[in-house]
Design a protein around this motif. Structure first.
Motif, PDB file in Angstrom:
ATOM      1  N   LEU A   1       0.858  -1.200   0.000  1.00 50.53           N
ATOM      2  CA  LEU A   1       0.000   0.000   0.000  1.00 50.53           C
ATOM      3  C   LEU A   1       0.890   1.244   0.000  1.00 50.53           C
ATOM      4  O   LEU A   1       0.974   1.973   0.980  1.00 50.53           O
ATOM      5  N   HIS A   2       1.580   1.448  -1.097  1.00 53.54           N
ATOM      6  CA  HIS A   2       2.473   2.603  -1.251  1.00 53.54           C
ATOM      7  C   HIS A   2       1.818   3.630  -2.167  1.00 53.54           C
ATOM      8  O   HIS A   2       1.842   4.822  -1.902  1.00 53.54           O
TER       9      HIS A   2
ATOM     10  N   ASP B   1       4.374  -2.636   5.690  1.00 53.83           N
ATOM     11  CA  ASP B   1       4.350  -1.183   5.865  1.00 53.83           C
ATOM     12  C   ASP B   1       3.208  -0.645   5.002  1.00 53.83           C
ATOM     13  O   ASP B   1       2.818  -1.282   4.013  1.00 53.83           O
ATOM     14  N   VAL B   2       2.670   0.498   5.372  1.00 57.08           N
ATOM     15  CA  VAL B   2       1.614   1.144   4.579  1.00 57.08           C
ATOM     16  C   VAL B   2       1.902   2.646   4.533  1.00 57.08           C
ATOM     17  O   VAL B   2       2.491   3.196   5.468  1.00 57.08           O
TER      18      VAL B   2
ATOM     19  N   CYS C   1       0.070   5.776   4.813  1.00 57.16           N
ATOM     20  CA  CYS C   1      -1.214   6.328   5.240  1.00 57.16           C
ATOM     21  C   CYS C   1      -1.166   7.826   4.975  1.00 57.16           C
ATOM     22  O   CYS C   1      -0.477   8.572   5.674  1.00 57.16           O
TER      23      CYS C   1
ATOM     24  N   PHE D   1      -3.174   6.020   0.893  1.00 54.32           N
ATOM     25  CA  PHE D   1      -4.245   5.154   1.374  1.00 54.32           C
ATOM     26  C   PHE D   1      -4.846   5.695   2.671  1.00 54.32           C
ATOM     27  O   PHE D   1      -4.147   6.301   3.486  1.00 54.32           O
TER      28      PHE D   1
ATOM     29  N   ARG E   1      -6.869   5.567   6.377  1.00 56.62           N
ATOM     30  CA  ARG E   1      -6.649   4.849   7.614  1.00 56.62           C
ATOM     31  C   ARG E   1      -7.316   3.470   7.557  1.00 56.62           C
ATOM     32  O   ARG E   1      -6.740   2.473   7.962  1.00 56.62           O
TER      33      ARG E   1
ATOM     34  N   GLU F   1      -8.201   1.682   4.876  1.00 53.72           N
ATOM     35  CA  GLU F   1      -7.529   0.789   3.917  1.00 53.72           C
ATOM     36  C   GLU F   1      -6.242   0.247   4.532  1.00 53.72           C
ATOM     37  O   GLU F   1      -5.934  -0.946   4.428  1.00 53.72           O
ATOM     38  N   CYS F   2      -5.501   1.129   5.187  1.00 47.46           N
ATOM     39  CA  CYS F   2      -4.248   0.689   5.825  1.00 47.46           C
ATOM     40  C   CYS F   2      -4.535  -0.321   6.926  1.00 47.46           C
ATOM     41  O   CYS F   2      -3.825  -1.327   7.059  1.00 47.46           O
TER      42      CYS F   2
ATOM     43  N   VAL G   1       4.450   1.881   9.684  1.00 45.07           N
ATOM     44  CA  VAL G   1       3.558   2.838   9.018  1.00 45.07           C
ATOM     45  C   VAL G   1       4.350   4.071   8.566  1.00 45.07           C
ATOM     46  O   VAL G   1       5.093   4.661   9.355  1.00 45.07           O
TER      47      VAL G   1
ATOM     48  N   GLY H   1      -1.962   8.724  11.155  1.00 48.67           N
ATOM     49  CA  GLY H   1      -1.017   7.625  10.915  1.00 48.67           C
ATOM     50  C   GLY H   1      -0.324   7.146  12.182  1.00 48.67           C
ATOM     51  O   GLY H   1      -0.143   5.940  12.380  1.00 48.67           O
TER      52      GLY H   1
END
Ligand code: NIG
Ligand code: FE
Length: 410
Positions: free
Chosen positions: A176-177, A212-213, A215, A220, A222, A224-225, A241, A251
């Motif tokens: 999720l970048h 890792d995401v 946010c 993306f 909160r 979705e993360c 995160v 985040g």
């Protein structure tokens, strides 16, 4: 009898709570196999040095620190983003470039075209530069593949670089970048793919230790993360995160809610987020290269982070878009200059606390008997000179897992 013994060194152990920097003058360090066997004042050695080890090294008064830990990098990528940097100089913002399809998506296009071997070959010089500057452990994220095969390919390339350079690379899945172009009309579809296929596949193949995401408003939400982080936990992976880099979008609180190892960037985190990080024991990773290169003026909330006792790490964030930085000692200097880290906070930030940000504090990050024999010899008179010289060059030799390498060929 020990395998190796260094004498005539000054050692900054980075152990907290004792002398500043954990400094031991006129010290000695002993190594057996890949572990530190003994550290302390040479006067306390149990016998004359020559009788204690098979190999004796003269340190010539050099400073020894734990090997540096770069706990946040995007080492693997195709192409570069020099054009983005130039566009920003002409007034475009990072967010505007990203929204127009440049930014991360342009790196994705380059990265998808390359094979595992090609990605590793492109990354090798960057990894070598980090190692020559004292890094002995580094984290590497995916995040420029954004489909199942390409994300796994990036993680395989990271593994290959680690094998080629004989260095521990800690792999993180950052699926999720950015939203890949082919899912522009189906955000939930991409998150589904990540949760149902990619995270399970990366976990099953042992290709990632953490998820890792990013946010952020341009990345993306909160929720979705949170879906991805829940999947990470279900598959036994740690959590990290990219938090509050461009805006306060919760985040830091999200990272805390999932017991993240680290929350990274944090320029726009508010007091509540910081308090949550403290309560969850999450490390704050400061990324001053991105702050500098994006022309950011909002500093991470250092006073609040300190007041709440959140541990502070510093990393290069080595990536083509916002932090093309291959020197952790330069990143440390930037953190000290831009964020006001003290010299002692700085040493901990690239050693002990950075190891904790990777969940590796039991084996790395300080010079103590039993830990991995990862350390650097610096042509520096005092640990406060680390992150004072603006850039690399002072690292004279690196010991990784007990094996000695000249810094230039680390
Ligand atoms: O850490 N913030 C998101 N990720 C990277 C930048 C990635 C890119 O722009 O290519 C960062 O700054
Ligand atoms: Fe990053």
């Amino acid at each position: 009898m020990w395998d190796q013994l260094w004498v005539d060194v000054r050692v900054a152990t980075a152990v907290g709570g004792g002398t500043p920097f954990g400094l031991v003058e006129a010290a000695a360090v002993a190594v057996s196999a890949d572990r530190i066997a003994w550290v302390g004042p040479a006067a306390a050695l149990p016998a004359p040095p020559g009788a204690l080890a098979r190999q004796l090294h003269q340190g010539h008064g050099r400073l020894v620190t734990p090997g540096l830990v770069d706990c946040h990098t995007h080492l693997i990528f195709g192409g570069d983003r020099a054009l983005d940097f130039d566009l920003r100089a002409q007034g475009a913002t990072y967010a505007a470039i990203a929204t127009a399809g440049g930014g991360i998506r342009s790196t994705v296009a380059h990265t998808r075209k390359l094979s595992v071997a090609e990605l590793a070959a492109a990354a090798l010089p960057r990894a070598r530069a980090l190692l020559a500057d004292g890094v002995t452990t580094l984290e590497v994220k995916s995040g420029y593949g954004l489909d199942v095969a390409s994300e796994l390919k990036m993680l395989e390339a990271a593994r290959l670089v680690g094998a080629q350079l004989d260095v521990e690379i800690v792999p993180t899945l950052l699926a999720l970048h950015a939203l890949p172009a082919e899912f522009a009309a189906d955000r939930a579809g991409y998150v589904d793919l990540v949760v149902r296929e990619l995270i399970p596949a990366a976990a099953a193949a042992g290709l990632a230790r953490a998820v890792d995401v990013f946010c952020e408003t341009i990345a993306f939400t909160r929720d979705e993360c949170a879906r991805a982080l829940r999947a990470a936990r279900e598959h036994g992976l740690a959590v990290k995160v990219h938090a509050d880099q461009l805006s306060d979008c919760g985040g830091a609180a999200l990272a805390a809610e999932f017991g993240a190892l680290s929350a990274d960037h944090l320029e726009y985190s508010g007091e509540a987020g910081v308090a949550a990080l403290a309560a969850s024991g999450t490390v704050a990773v400061l990324l001053p290269g991105a702050y500098l290169m994006l022309g950011e003026t909002q500093r991470p909330p250092l006073a609040a982070l300190r007041a709440h006792g959140v541990p502070l790490a510093v990393a290069t964030d080595l990536n083509p878009g916002t932090s093309p930085c291959t020197s952790l000692s330069l990143a440390l200097a930037l953190a000290r200059a831009q964020f006001g880290l003290s010299a002692e906070e700085g040493l901990a930030a690239v050693t002990r606390v950075a190891a904790r940000a990777l969940g590796l504090e039991a084996s790395r990050g300080t010079l103590e008997a039993g830990k991995r024999a990862d350390f650097c010899l610096w042509d520096l008179a005092h640990p406060r000179e680390l992150g004072y010289w603006l850039g690399a060059g002072a690292c004279q030799a690196v010991v990784r897992g007990g094996r000695v390498r000249a810094a230039a060929t680390a």
